[in-house]
Design a protein around this motif. Structure first.
Motif, short mmCIF file in Angstrom:
data_model
loop_
_atom_site.label_atom_id
_atom_site.label_comp_id
_atom_site.label_asym_id
_atom_site.label_seq_id
_atom_site.Cartn_x
_atom_site.Cartn_y
_atom_site.Cartn_z
N GLN B 138 0.09 5.26 -5.48
CA GLN B 138 -1.48 4.76 -5.71
C GLN B 138 -1.85 3.11 -5.83
O GLN B 138 -2.75 2.66 -5.66
CB GLN B 138 -2.36 5.34 -6.46
CG GLN B 138 -2.76 6.62 -5.66
CD GLN B 138 -3.52 7.50 -6.52
OE1 GLN B 138 -3.32 8.05 -7.88
NE2 GLN B 138 -4.35 8.79 -6.13
N THR B 140 -1.54 -0.34 -5.89
CA THR B 140 -2.41 -1.50 -4.81
C THR B 140 -2.16 -2.45 -5.35
O THR B 140 -1.73 -3.24 -6.44
CB THR B 140 -3.66 -1.33 -4.91
OG1 THR B 140 -4.11 -2.24 -5.76
CG2 THR B 140 -4.10 0.06 -3.86
N ARG B 171 0.55 -0.73 -2.66
CA ARG B 171 0.10 0.17 -1.06
C ARG B 171 -1.26 -1.24 -0.92
O ARG B 171 -1.08 -1.62 -1.14
CB ARG B 171 -0.77 1.45 -1.63
CG ARG B 171 -1.62 2.04 -0.34
CD ARG B 171 -2.57 3.69 -0.50
NE ARG B 171 -0.74 4.35 -0.58
CZ ARG B 171 0.25 4.23 0.80
NH1 ARG B 171 -0.16 4.01 1.67
NH2 ARG B 171 1.54 5.90 0.51
N GLY B 174 -3.66 2.07 3.87
CA GLY B 174 -3.20 3.31 4.12
C GLY B 174 -3.60 4.37 2.68
O GLY B 174 -4.55 2.90 1.84
N ASN B 175 -3.73 5.23 3.19
CA ASN B 175 -4.50 5.98 1.57
C ASN B 175 -2.59 6.42 1.23
O ASN B 175 -1.51 6.56 1.91
CB ASN B 175 -4.56 7.65 1.94
CG ASN B 175 -6.02 6.92 2.69
OD1 ASN B 175 -6.59 5.96 2.42
ND2 ASN B 175 -6.58 7.02 3.89
N GLU B 178 0.72 8.56 2.14
CA GLU B 178 0.69 7.91 3.48
C GLU B 178 1.95 7.04 3.51
O GLU B 178 2.24 6.41 2.72
CB GLU B 178 -0.23 7.26 4.64
CG GLU B 178 -1.04 7.91 4.81
CD GLU B 178 -2.22 6.67 5.74
OE1 GLU B 178 -3.92 7.91 5.61
OE2 GLU B 178 -2.41 5.56 5.71
#
Lengths: 395, 382
Positions: B138, B140, B171, B174-175, B178
């Motif tokens: 998660q 980012t 990340r 995307g989520n 993934e």
């Protein structure tokens, strides 16, 4: 360190596979793959085919008519045979008494006995256990008294696997009661057609006749059938058990069964889905698959160890039999309640009658019951743990 | 097909074994753990001098060009002595990742420093709630001009606080969960916005919880290509798992040796307790588990460098499952056979047990990897 087979080894594998494709009779393949009742003629036919190819004894040196293959080649051969659906060759002659004769026998004995083992003409069985001597094998009492040029044998052997077919039995007999029990044992080869020998069947829990009692009543055995020296039989027996344990890992056959088990898990239905989609079953299958892979590589590791197998072979016997038993148990569980029907006639090749469930269900429970023997024979798994504790760990 | 070590590997194994036996006593290890640093510069320098810190790096970067089999040899010996230095974190994970995915400049900058022992790095990948799922990221990294701003929370960062630089997964697209959209960045551990909580682990290593709050990193700190870090993360973790399997085998061997010694000398009922069959059979089973684990550690090391993903992953998961199960069995039984002494801090066996237990928990326990193999069966038959 390299866990890949060499190109030469892969070529050898291809050669074995091609030979099996060309020479393994379909009826034999079918009988083995459907796990039908073993048959003496089938074992003999297959041994003859291998013999004609020069492959009668994959574990023997060339000088005795063996293939002279190295341990990896032997494993490849065994694995390919099992995967193709060839029957297991008879261990008692090829892997058990033959190495003893080669190592401790005299030239006359080698010339007399080894050719019959190689061609499959002579069927051998093992005379070790007695009613009072199981795990405590050295307490055996079957006696052999030298009278002139022959021994007179009296006593009883038991658990004699496939003794009903045998031409010969190799026996541990007592030739002396002096000193420690191990010191008075001799290794004697006995013609099963000698007067005074009686073979009585023991029916196993699956209803099959596989093992026997063998009685000896004043049986005259030529003294020339003694292997090595009198009272040294225990040494030869221990040597033999080391050979037996390595073979008992049985990886090739287990791999073939694992392949079948995976197929059965796809074919059997669990309600609206194939059994393989049942996570609880599949996880146990995966666990067993991994343990088999570990066994396979451990066998290769032990057999390629330059120091030789030694007492570590006990690991292979323990793990090999435990994994084998679990395979048969899962094959039974995979067929579910279809496995409960006992249809002895359906274990023959020409059976066309009704059966319960798929063809895999027919032998499933009987095999499971029968295979409880694996952890008991060849030195029970508890005896193997004693061996590890005492000979490897020094306890 | 052969299982033999090369002559060089055998020599290396012998000399490292001597070093661990002679220079890394149980008492000394205790002092290192108590020191608060959690690592020992003298030990680390000694490993560097033996060439072990750059062992698997290319020769152009002061390495010896070794492979995962060499790592197996090293880790088994480190496991035997329960060495708590950041070999896994810095050499196997961070070093392996830079070697496999770093740019020429990054390799030239970082690898010689690791090899010489001057630089420690750590891999900051796991996150709260991810458990063992490698794509659960998660954190980012948001593009901001010619730099990235990293925000998020990392957990179980092995030797995170001891490292001067962190390799952080984030990340970029995307989520969560993934596999695509992940990127890797080199982040200074003391950069603005990096908060590190350093903890001791139960087995004498160090771990860190690290939060990133808009930490600015320049674009040349990107490792590999943008959005495509998942395969390299997975492969790095596989290298780590293979190394842990080898370490566990060394620790199991040490546990067996310690336990054997104990039951041969401890007397009850007038005899050494090792004379009792109940104990002999359990000791035999510890031995069997260890031999089987050794086989699987060898399999893991043999496949760890492979780029054949399916084959590599299956071997790694098979190994981690059986090694994890064996570690649990040998650890618990080793303590049990030591009796009351087994649950005291003064016994080596107790510390071996703790390390073996934690190894099972790192990068997927036996259940997790069993499920990987099991689901693999399903995929193969689909």
């Amino acid at each position: 360190m390299d866990l890949n087979y060499t190109p030469e080894q892969e070529a050898f594998r291809a050669e074995v596979r091609q030979f099996l494709d060309d020479n393994l009779p379909d009826d034999i393949r079918e009988r083995v793959q459907k796990r039908l009742r073993p048959d003496k003629a089938m074992t003999e036919r297959w041994q003859k085919i291998l013999f004609d190819q020069g492959w009668g004894a994959s574990t023997w040196p060339k000088e005795f008519g063996g293939t002279g293959w190295d341990p990896i080649q032997q494993i490849i051969f065994e694995e390919e045979c099992a995967l193709a659906g060839a029957p297991r060759q008879l261990d008692f002659g090829l892997r058990m008494v033959a190495p003893v004769i080669m190592t401790f026998g005299n030239d006359a004995q080698k010339q007399r006995f080894l050719p019959g083992i190689l061609s499959g003409e002579d069927w051998w069985c093992q005379g070790y256990s007695e009613p009072g001597a199981g795990s405590d094998l050295a307490s055996l009492r079957t006696s052999a008294k030298l009278e002139g040029d022959h021994y007179v044998v009296n006593g009883q052997k038991t658990w004699t696997t496939l003794g009903q077919h045998a031409d010969w039995i190799f026996c541990l007999v007592r030739t002396s009661t002096e000193g420690k029990p191990q010191q008075g044992i001799s290794f004697l080869l006995i013609d099963m057609n000698t007067p005074g020998i009686e073979v009585r069947p023991i029916i196993m829990l699956d209803g099959e006749h596989e093992i026997n009692e063998v009685y000896f009543d004043n049986v005259k055995v030529p003294a020339e059938n003694l292997i090595g020296e009198e009272n040294q039989g225990w040494t030869y027996a221990k040597f033999l058990l080391g050979h037996e344990r390595t073979g008992l890992a049985n990886v090739g056959q287990w791999k073939a069964l694992m392949k079948r088990l995976k197929a059965v898990a796809r074919e059997e239905q669990d309600g609206q889905r194939p059994l393989i989609e049942n996570t609880r079953f599949r996880d146990r299958l995966a666990q067993l698959d991994m343990e088999l892979r570990a066994l396979e590589l451990t066998v290769l590791r032990v057999l390629t160890d330059k120091r030789g197998p030694g007492p570590q072979a006990s690991i292979l016997k323990i793990r090999g039999t435990e994994i084998g038993q679990q395979l048969f148990e899962m094959l039974m569980e995979a067929t579910g309640q279809d496995a409960i029907a006992h249809i002895p006639d359906a274990l023959e090749l020409d059976y066309n009658g009704p059966r319960s469930g798929s063809i895999d269900a027919t032998p499933a429970a009987g095999d499971y019951f029968n295979m409880r023997k694996l952890s008991i024979f060849g030195g029970s798994n508890e005896i193997q743990r004693n061996i590890i504790a005492q000979l490897v760990l020094g306890l | 097909m052969n299982f033999d070590l090369t002559e060089e590997q055998q020599m290396l194994s012998d000399s490292l074994r001597r070093f661990v036996t002679n220079e890394y006593s149980f008492e000394k290890r205790g002092e290192i753990i108590q020191s608060g640093h959690g690592t020992d510069p003298a030990t680390w320098s000694a490993l560097a001098e033996m060439g072990l810190l750059g062992f698997t790096f290319p020769e152009d970067y002061d390495g010896l060009g070794g492979n995962a089999i060499d790592t197996l040899v090293v880790m088994e010996n480190l496991g035997r002595g329960l060495v708590v230095e950041p070999y896994l974190a810095t050499v196997v994970l961070a070093g392996g990742l830079i070697r496999d995915a770093g740019s020429e400049a990054q390799k030239a900058d970082i690898l010689p420093g690791i090899a010489s022992g001057e630089r420690l790095l750590a891999l900051a990948h796991s996150e709260p709630g991810a458990r063992y799922n490698l794509s659960h990221v998660q954190t980012t990294a948001r593009k901001d001009g010619d730099q990235f701003l990293i925000s998020g929370q990392k957990t179980a960062v092995l030797h995170g606080s001891q490292a001067s630089q962190l390799i952080v997964s984030a990340r970029t697209r995307g989520n969560v969960n993934e596999e695509s959209g992940l990127s890797l960045f080199l982040v200074d551990r003391h950069a603005n916005g990096v908060t590190v909580d350093d903890f001791a682990t139960h087995d004498g290593h160090r771990t860190a919880e690290i939060s990133f709050s808009k930490v600015a990193v320049s674009a040349d700190n990107l490792i590999g290509t943008l959005d495509n870090a998942f395969p390299i993360i997975e492969k790095t973790v596989d290298l780590g798992i293979a190394a842990l399997c080898a370490e566990a085998v060394g620790a199991m061997e040490a546990m067996n040796a310690a336990t054997l010694e104990y039951i041969k000398t401890r007397k009850q009922f007038g005899v050494p307790i090792g004379k009792f069959q109940a104990l002999q059979h359990r000791m035999a089973d510890m031995f069997i588990h260890t031999e089987q684990a050794r086989t699987m550690a060898i399999l893991a090391a043999s496949e760890a460098d492979s780029d054949d993903r399916a084959r590599r992953r299956e071997a790694i998961s098979m190994a981690k499952t059986l090694v994890g199960q064996a570690a649990r069995y040998v650890g618990q039984e080793g303590v049990q056979l030591h009796g009351g002494m087994g649950v005291t801090d003064e016994m080596f066996a107790a510390h071996l047990f703790k390390r073996l237990t934690l190894i099972n928990l790192l990068f997927g326990d036996a259940d997790h990897h069993l499920a990987q193999v099991s689901d693999g069966l399903l995929a193969k038959t689909a």
